[in-house]
Structures are given as C-alpha cells and as structure tokens.
Scaffold this active site. Structure first.
Site, PDB file in Angstrom:
ATOM      1  N   ASP A  38       2.129 -15.284   4.047  1.00 17.01           N
ATOM      2  CA  ASP A  38       1.637 -14.413   2.976  1.00 17.01           C
ATOM      3  C   ASP A  38       2.732 -13.451   2.527  1.00 17.01           C
ATOM      4  OD1 ASP A  38      -0.152 -13.450   1.133  1.00 17.01           O
ATOM      5  OD2 ASP A  38      -1.124 -12.055   2.516  1.00 17.01           O
ATOM      6  N   LYS A  74      -3.898   0.874  10.285  1.00 15.81           N
ATOM      7  CA  LYS A  74      -4.533  -0.242   9.587  1.00 15.81           C
ATOM      8  C   LYS A  74      -5.887  -0.519  10.227  1.00 15.81           C
ATOM      9  CE  LYS A  74      -3.603  -5.030   8.207  1.00 15.81           C
ATOM     10  NZ  LYS A  74      -2.607  -6.124   8.241  1.00 15.81           N
ATOM     11  N   GLY A  81      -6.506  -3.867   1.564  1.00  7.23           N
ATOM     12  CA  GLY A  81      -6.302  -5.312   1.532  1.00  7.23           C
ATOM     13  C   GLY A  81      -7.612  -6.059   1.637  1.00  7.23           C
ATOM     14  N   SER A  82      -7.519  -7.371   1.792  1.00 13.13           N
ATOM     15  CA  SER A  82      -8.724  -8.199   1.866  1.00 13.13           C
ATOM     16  C   SER A  82      -9.556  -7.876   3.092  1.00 13.13           C
ATOM     17  CB  SER A  82      -8.323  -9.683   1.897  1.00 13.13           C
ATOM     18  OG  SER A  82      -7.616 -10.040   0.740  1.00 13.13           O
ATOM     19  N   GLY A 107      -3.553   2.291   1.151  1.00  9.79           N
ATOM     20  CA  GLY A 107      -3.569   0.881   0.788  1.00  9.79           C
ATOM     21  C   GLY A 107      -4.859   0.199   1.191  1.00  9.79           C
TER      22      GLY A 107
END
Length: 855
Positions: free
Chosen positions: A570, A462, A442-443, A440
């Site tokens: 979010d 992450k 993300g920003s 994955g």
C-alpha cells in the site's frame, strides 16, 4: 469494488468473466439476490459481499450455495451482514475443499446446521453467528481439526456443549453466547490450550466452572455471565497470567473470593456481581495495578472496604453496592469521585465524601476500623507478599533469560524492549482522543498526536477502529511486521496497547514516532489539502530526489535485507511521512505481507484479503488475481516517483479514456519531459542557477537528470511485472542521478544534517550495519579542516571563508580540475552572501569537501 456506495443489483453479466479470481463487493448498498451463474467462475478464489442488503432467491432454502459447487478453488466465502434467509442446504458439503473462511453471520438463516459442513476439512474460520439457527451444536464439528475461530453467537441453539469441541486444539476464538444451551461446561475445553477468547454467556448452563478451563495459559477473555453456574471459584484461579477480562456476573457462584485473584496482574475488567459470594473483599485485589472496572455488587460480602483500593490509579468504575459492608469509607483515590463509585445498600458504612450521603462515623466505628490486626493476619499478609514478590522476581528472570536466548535479526532489538502502556495513559496523552489532536484518518484507524508523560516526547498514536471487521487483522499484521524490522527510512514503532477501554470494549493502538512535517502527499498537493502551514511551501528538486531515494532504500531493505522478504502492498504519498529534517519514512504496514512459509491464524486472515491498496497505485496484475510479489511494490514506487515529478495524482481527472500517469510520462520522453514537470519543483534551484555564469550548462544537466528520473518511474510502473526494475537496481540508478546532478555542477544538498557524507554502499542498509561516514574517508579529506578553527570559521568575513575554502579544495584534487572547482566556489560564495555568515557552521565545509572527495 468494496467500501463504496454502489446500489442496485449485482450484474448477472459477471458470470461471463470466466477469468475472475477475486470478487469483492463488501460494504456497499447492493440489493436483490445473488446471480446464480457466478458458479460458472471456476477459478474464483474469493467471493466477498458482506455488509449489503442482499436477499435470498427464495425463502425456503438458500440455494445460492449450491450454485458454487463448481468453484473448486474457492478459499474465502463472505456472505455475512446481509438479509439472506432460508435453510442452509446440505449441499454446502460440495463447496471447495480449499475453503478456509466461511462467513455467514448476521443474516436470517434458520433451521439446523447442515451436516455437510464436516466435509470442509480445511476451514480455519466458521461464522454462523447472529442468525435464527436451531437444533444442537453438531458433534461432527470435531472433524474440522484446523478450525481456529468458531462463532455461533446469538442463535436459538439448544442442547449441551459437545465434549468433542475439546478436540479442536487449534481454537483461538470460541463464541457460543446468547443461545439456549444447557448442561455443564465440558472440562474437555481445557484441552484447547491456544484459546484466547471464550464466550459462553447468556445461556442456561449449570454446574461448576471447570478448573482446567480457567488454567488455559493463553486465555485473555472469559465470559460465563448470565447462566446458572454454581459452586466456588478455584483457590488458584489465576494460573493464566494473561487474563484481561473475567466476567461471571449473574450466576449462583458462592464461597469466598480467592486471594489468588490478586496475582492476575494483567486483569483490567472484573465483573462478579449478582452471585452468592461471602466473606470479606480480599486485600490482594489492590495488587491488580491494571484494573479499570470492578463490580462486586449484589453479593453477601462483609467486613470493611480495603483502603488500598484507592491506590489503583487506573480504576474508573467501582460498584460495591448491596452487600453487608461496614466501617469507614475513605476519601482519596477513586472514592473522591461519587459518579465512579456505587456503595448504596450497605447500611453500616459511614464517612466518605459528602456526595455519597453516608452518615458520619462514630468513635466506636473508628476504633473498630483502626483496631490492630491479629498476629495470624499479619503473618498471612507477610507470607503472601513475600511469595508474590518471589513469583514476580522468578517471572522476571525467566522472561529475561528467554529474551537473551532469542535470535533477533538486529542488535538494537537485543538491547531494547517495548514499554508497557495502558489505555488510560493514551487517553490522557491525547486529551481524551479529542478532535484537536486528530492528525489523520484511514480505513481502519485514526491517528492522534499525543504526549506521553513518562517519555516526555510527542508521539503518533494510531487507534484501530475495531468495528471494522478487518481492523484487528490490520493491527496484527502491522505489529508482526514492525516488530521485526528497523531502518532509518521506516516509521519506528515505540510500543503497542492491546487492552480494554473503560466501557469494557476491545482497544488496540500502536504508538509510533511522530513526524512533524506530515505526509509527502500534503507537500505535493498542499494547495488542495487545505493545510495553511504548507500553503507557501513546496519541495525543491533536491528534496524530492532525496525523498525518492529514501523511499527506494526502505523498499530495498524490505525486499532484500530482511530475514523474510516483506511486501508493503500500500505504498502511496500519504503513507510516506517526513521528519523534522525532511527525511522520508515509509509507514502504514496494515496490508503488508511477509513472504514466509510459516502458517498461522493471523497470517491466513491477512493473506486472504484482497490486496486493496489505493486505486492508481496498485499493480494492475493484482486485479487479475496474481500472487502478491515485490514487483507490486516496484509498480507503486514508479507511480509515486512520477507523481513527485509531475505533481499529478494517478487519479487526476485528466487521466481518462485509457490515459494513465504512466502513459502520460512515457509519451513525454525524452524531448517533452520539461513540459510535464511540476512548475513548483525547481523553485530553489532556479534561483541559484540564475546567478551562475554557466546557467545554460546547469539547465542542461538538470534536464538530463529529470529525463533519467522519468525513465526510472516509467520502467518501474511498466504493466508487465517481468519488465520492471528491482528495488536494489532502482536505488543504484537513483544514486547515480543524484551524483550526476549534484557533484559535477556543485549544487548544494542542504536538506538535513542527517544526510551529510552519505555513501552509496551504505545508504540502504539497516541503521545498525552502517559505517560512520567519517571513518571511511581518506586522511587527506579530513585533515585540512583542522587548520580552520571553528570560532574563526563562524566569525570570519565571507571573502576569507571562500579563499580558505578554495585553497583547501585545491589541495584535494588535481590542477586540471581547478576551473570546475572555482565555479563550485563561486556558487558557494553566492549562497553564503544571501545568508548571515553566523549560520555557516563547520559541518557545511566538511560536507562540501566530502561530496567533492566522493566525486
């Protein structure tokens, strides 16, 4: 409008939008100058245009700042990373006194730092770095007592470092590197006891390094390289046990390297090359278990290379070249890798692997190398080791006693602590952060799948992309939120890593529990996500209902059951992850906010961010600058629920001309609801309904349940925050729908073993406060099960099973309900006939009876 690819000029007409409070154009390709009429937006609180191609109105003075003097509520002004030029006007003093962040870095401003900055008394962050500013560092900066971050890196500032900077006792970051500063380092900086990052490198500083600066307890990084500093290092150099990086290369420092350096247990990077250090390399350096980079080259060091350096398992770069070292070079540890070791310029070294091209050691060299240590040396080493172990033991008991005294919200946090993990371990766990392990993006981060060797389990790692300016803030917020919460529907944090990579760059990562079934988004839109594993799968109605309840429980917990309410900010399907039992877990708390009165640097940074979220899921009131509240999460939940029911994203192409997902669902209520429901939603239930004797009645019940769910989604996503439901009420209503749909009709709830015997009263409480469902059941609900031996239940024919099942059900409920129970048993028999009998376990019977007992 940030994080897009807009070009052209910023429209002058924005000056007419007098109710604007937040204006964010960051990370685009806008050009031209800033509209001067933006100063008419008197309610403006945040103006962010960083990372564009904007230029000044004229090259002499940056007059745009003057135009903002009427914006009395301005709190954040971010103009960094553009092409602005000119002098900073003294009218900067007329900016809002509420201003907390002023970002002017990475432009082409020149001239002196204006004295008017002293009026901005509430500044927390001041960034003037990477410009062409000249003159001296103003003494009046001492008036900015709330300042926590001061960046003046890479300008043309001269003169001395003001002693008055020591009055800024709230400083966390101080970067004055790459200027023309001279004189000594003021010892008053030692009064900044919260300082974490001190960068004074690439200047013309001289004198000694103040001992009290080295003793700042919170110091993580100290960089004083490329100066003319002299003198020796303090004998007790490592009072700051948190020090991660010490960089003092290319100075005129002399004396022996202190043995106490070996007590810096967290030290990962040590650059000391290009000085005048003499004596031997301290054996205590081998105690730096976290050390990754060690450079002692270009000094006057003598003696042999400590053999225990080979035991530093995380050491990736060792440079001992151009000293006067002698003796044998060993062949294990890092010394096996010629590309990671540099020892040239030491003419008396011998041995080692062939790639090092050293001469073989003579017998005389070996005898010299192996000669026994003197009694004095042995005593010193023993005393040092004993003291070191005593200090470690003392630290252990102090830390442990402190942890026992802390008041922690949940009992599980009293019993466990995060494992310490290093960059090297994460590198190995992900095969070097390979694309094959990437699951994955993300920003601000990338997520990798990895296996930690000491935990022997698959985890999600992450990794923050720290080149994004807000990534570090996102990391701090997520750590702050996840460390204080624990709930079965919230992704659990296993540990964190905040360190340096092998190049000396900052590295931050979170290690989270791995969710093998991916995100809710990948299941709802499998045909468009390209995931071959999900192409033939879709979520049934019961599964979607359970996932929706899981999400509601997570939000209810965050809003109503935490010590301070937490707002996710979010929520969207890609931030809802599914475990192996299809239980939903809410994740990604990078934009979350804790509704607390406590104030600190990390929170202020986070609170000043625009609540970005994702278009379509963000509450509409945030676009008008409304304060973040729990009703914003409720809105996002309503949109997610409608998306789960209709299979349509809020950004679908059909939603244009003022038509939204909310309005689309609202217009279908109540008669046309079945027309908007996702066609793949009822696949498994329709198959069972087709075999039922009362299929029309069941379809009617299903339609009523779907209408109720759409009504909940529409209510939660109401445009007015006051008219939205609260999450605690949402949970109750969702549970009512589930009870209405499942129990009277008899449809199975077979999603996972985790869900058996769920009770309304405990479904949304933290894991630690839930009662075991079996403990709350009446005795008659469990005793009949003991009459069915487990072995017989596994092997009996389905006819015997269904008869026993029917008999047991009759014992539990009054006779007037026997007809309904027979229908239920009929459905169960058909369910069993479609599967192998050996799959029928005791827990299925127990769950079945428990559900009926609750009904």
């Amino acid at each position: 409008m940030g994080l897009n690819r807009f070009t052209g000029y910023i429209p002058v007409s924005l000056g007419n939008a007098t109710r604007l409070t937040i204006l964010d154009f960051c990370l685009n390709n806008f050009s031209g100058s800033m509209p001067m009429n933006l100063g008419g937006l008197k309610g403006l609180e945040q103006l962010s245009v960083e990372t564009n191609q904007l230029v000044s109105e004229n090259d002499e003075e940056f007059t745009f700042i003057t135009s903002l003097m009427n914006c009395s509520d301005l709190q954040v002004l971010a103009l960094d990373r553009n092409l602005f030029t000119g002098k900073l006007p003294n009218s900067i003093a007329n900016l809002s006194t509420k201003l907390t962040e002023l970002w002017l870095g990475e432009n082409q401003f020149f001239g002196a730092i204006p004295s008017g900055i002293e009026n901005l008394a509430n500044l927390i962050l001041l960034d003037l770095g990477h410009n062409l500013l000249t003159g001296t560092i103003p003494i009046y900066l001492m008036k900015l007592r709330r300042l926590q971050a001061l960046y003046m890196v890479e300008n043309k500032l001269s003169g001395q470092i003001p002693i008055s900077l020591g009055n800024l006792t709230q400083l966390h970051h101080l970067d004055l590197s790459r200027n023309y500063l001279r004189g000594s380092i003021p010892s008053s900086l030692g009064y900044c006891r919260l300082l974490q990052y001190l960068h004074l490198n690439d200047n013309n500083l001289n004198g000694t390094i103040p001992e009290n600066v080295l003793n700042i307890p919170t110091l993580l990084e100290l960089d004083m390289s490329m100066n003319s500093l002299s003198g020796s290092l303090p004998l007790d150099i490592c009072k700051s046990k948190s020090l991660i990086a010490l960089t003092i290369f290319n100075n005129r420092l002399s004396g022996e390297i202190p043995n106490s350096l070996g007590t810096c247990v967290n030290l990962g990077v040590l650059y000391m090359q290009g000085n005048l250090f003499h004596g031997s390399i301290p054996p205590s350096l081998s105690a730096l278990v976290a050390l990754q980079v060690l450079d002692l080259s270009y000094n006057n060091l003598t003696g042999s290379i400590p053999r225990d350096l080979a035991n530093l398992s995380f050491l990736r770069y060792l440079n001992l070249s151009f000293n006067n070292l002698e003796g044998e070079v060993i062949e294990n540890g890092i010394f096996q890798n010629a590309s990671a070791v540099s020892i040239c310029g030491n003419n008396k070294l011998c041995g080692g692997i062939s790639e090092l091209q050293l001469p073989k050691c003579s017998k005389q060299d070996l005898k010299k190398q192996e000669r026994p240590h003197s009694r004095k040396e042995i005593i010193l080493v023993v005393v040092a080791v004993v003291l070191f172990l005593f200090l470690l033991l003392l630290c252990f008991f102090v830390i442990r006693s402190k942890k026992l005294r802390e008041k922690i919200s949940f009992t599980s946090f009293k019993k466990e602590s995060f494992l310490r993990i290093t960059y090297g371990e994460l590198l190995r766990a992900t095969n070097g952060f390979s694309l094959a392990n990437l699951i994955g993006v993300g920003s601000y981060s990338s997520v990798y799948k990895g296996i930690l060797s000491h935990m022997e389990t698959i985890v999600a790692i992450k990794v923050l992309r720290l080149q994004q300016r807000r990534a570090s803030k996102s990391f701090s917020v997520e750590c702050m939120v996840l460390r204080s919460i624990r709930h079965r529907n919230i992704v659990r944090i296993l540990t964190v890593c905040s360190s340096l990579d092998f190049s000396g760059n900052d590295f931050k990562a979170l290690v989270l529990e791995y969710m093998p079934n991916g995100s809710l988004d990948s299941w709802l839109h499998s045909s468009t996500n390209g995931d071959e594993r999900l192409q033939l799968k879709s979520l049934s109605f019961v599964q979607r209902l359970n996932v929706a309840i899981d999400i509601a429980c997570a939000l209810d917990y965050l809003h109503n059951h935490c010590e301070a309410p937490i707002i996710h900010c979010d929520l969207k399907p890609s931030n809802v992850l599914l475990d192996e039992d299809m239980v939903a877990h809410v994740g990604d708390f990078g934009l979350a906010r804790i509704l607390s009165k406590d104030f600190n640097y990390s929170q202020s940074q986070t609170n000043s961010l625009t609540i970005r979220g994702t278009i379509g899921y963000v509450a509409p009131e945030y676009g008008t600058g409304a304060i973040t509240s729990t009703s914003g999460d409720v809105y996002s939940y309503g949109i997610v629920l409608l998306e789960m029911l209709t299979g349509k994203r809020p950004s679908d192409d059909m939603f244009e001309n003022n038509l939204s997902l909310h309005q689309f669902a609202k217009m279908a209520l109540p008669e046309r609801v079945m027309e908007i429901i996702d066609h793949g939603l009822l696949s498994e239930e329709i198959e069972i309904i087709g075999h039922s004797e009362n299929s029309d009645n069941i379809r009617s019940k299903m339609q009523e349940a779907l209408i109720s769910l759409v009504e909940i989604g529409v209510s939660c996503s109401h445009e007015s925050p006051k008219k939205r439901m609260e999450m605690k009420d949402v949970v109750i209503e969702m549970q009512k729908v589930k009870g209405f749909y499942l129990r009277p009709i008899g449809l199975k709830d077979s999603v996972s073993r985790k869900r058996r015997n769920e009770q309304y009263s405990s479904s949304c409480l933290p894991e630690e406060t839930r009662n075991t469902p079996e403990e709350d059941l009446p005795e008659e609900a469990s005793n009949p099960l003991e009459e069915v031996p487990p072995e017989e239940a596994r092997n009996a024919p389905e006819e015997i099973l269904s008869k026993r099942h029917e008999t047991l059900l009759k014992r539990l409920l009054p006779k007037r309900q026997v007809m309904l129970l027979k229908r239920h048993v009929t459905l169960l028999k058909r369910f069993l006939l479609k599967r192998q009998v050996t799959l029928m376990k005791m827990f299925l019977l127990k769950r079945h009876i428990t559900l009926l007992q609750l009904w």
